[in-house]
Write an enzyme that holds these catalytic residues in place. Structure first.
Site, short mmCIF file in Angstrom:
data_model
loop_
_atom_site.label_atom_id
_atom_site.label_comp_id
_atom_site.label_asym_id
_atom_site.label_seq_id
_atom_site.Cartn_x
_atom_site.Cartn_y
_atom_site.Cartn_z
N HIS A 1 -0.75 15.83 1.33
CA HIS A 1 -0.34 17.10 0.72
C HIS A 1 -1.13 18.21 1.41
CE1 HIS A 1 1.54 14.71 -2.44
NE2 HIS A 1 0.40 14.06 -2.57
N SER B 1 0.83 -1.18 0.00
CA SER B 1 0.00 0.00 0.00
C SER B 1 0.87 1.24 0.00
CB SER B 1 -0.94 0.01 1.21
OG SER B 1 -0.40 -0.68 2.30
N CYS C 1 -4.10 -3.03 -0.09
CA CYS C 1 -4.55 -4.30 -0.65
C CYS C 1 -4.58 -5.31 0.48
CB CYS C 1 -3.63 -4.80 -1.76
SG CYS C 1 -3.66 -3.82 -3.26
#
Length: 268
Positions: free
Chosen positions: A123, A118, A146
């Site tokens: 941000h 993963s 996943c």
């Protein structure tokens, strides 16, 4: 087929469902002058520096049980920061059944299991109105996984890590995995609303609406703070020092800013 924990569904191979959580939070401040605005942006840069954001994402990886492989982080000029963590799986032996239920996830002190490949990113975007008055800080966090556990289990901690006035949350499940008989599973846990992953004491503070596409495993929730103390939105002074007309005007501007972000449109 009713979805149940892995202990009662024997898969054919690896669970390769991709689950993605996008968490967008907004913090609003009223800045009367350029000096106040610059002071607010400096405060935001210090409060949400790349170093602190990296710590937050590392706690997220702990919650979902991932191993950090690589970290890329950057503070930007004049403002803003970005952090990306690449994480990998560990052994997944017994997935606790609570991770297949709609319930808030743990805080960092409670690490429960390992996770498949993963990535986790954040941000930040400080910005302000050109005519002074309103400054807004936005952080975008994405957690993609996943495997068995849903990244929604990190939502509890993320909400408590930021000073949040408005939240926009998206959750998507993509791909499929197969059971031992070849039957495709397009989702491996029950979910009716992202709201069920938000702690009750937090949910009581927000007005929340859902826009879900159940047949496509797409879930969307927006949250807006119901009530607020104006002192939390003033930078360097208290509401008690304001004239009544100024008090009303500033309160209205903050409400409009929240509404515009929440509804996604400009309000005259």
């Amino acid at each position: 087929m009713k979805l149940t924990p892995k202990e009662t569904i024997e898969l054919h191979g690896f669970n390769n469902l991709t689950k993605s959580l996008s968490f967008n939070m907004y913090d609003i401040c009223y800045t009367r002058s350029r000096e106040e605005r610059e002071a607010y942006l400096k405060y935001i840069d210090e409060q949400y520096s790349a170093e602190r954001l990296q710590k937050i994402l590392t706690h997220v990886s702990d919650i979902i049980g991932a191993h950090v492989l690589n970290v890329a982080s950057q503070d930007f000029e004049p403002a803003g920061a970005s952090v990306t963590l690449l994480v990998s799986e560990g052994p997944v032996e017994n997935a606790p059944s609570e991770h297949f239920e709609e319930s808030p996830g743990p805080l960092p002190e409670s690490v429960v299991m390992q996770l498949d490949k993963s990535h986790i990113t954040v941000h930040t975007y400080p910005e302000y109105h050109p005519d002074e008055g309103i400054s807004t800080f936005r952080a975008d966090i994405d957690v993609s996984t996943c495997g068995e556990i849903s990244p929604l289990k990190a939502l509890h901690y993320l909400i408590r890590s930021f000073e949040t006035d408005v939240m926009t949350i998206d959750y998507r499940v993509r791909g499929f995995t197969r059971d031992k008989d070849g039957y495709k599973l397009f989702i491996d846990h029950e979910i009716s609303s992202i709201q069920n992953y938000i702690p009750e004491d937090v949910g009581e503070l927000f007005d929340m609406i859902d826009v879900n596409v159940y047949q496509e495993n797409i879930f969307h929730t927006k949250c807006k703070l119901r009530e607020f103390d104006l002192n939390n939105y003033l930078f360097g002074y208290k509401k008690e020092t304001l004239q009544p007309d100024d008090l009303i005007e500033i309160t209205e501007r903050i409400k409009v800013e929240m509404d515009e972000i929440f509804y996604g449109k400009n309000i005259q």
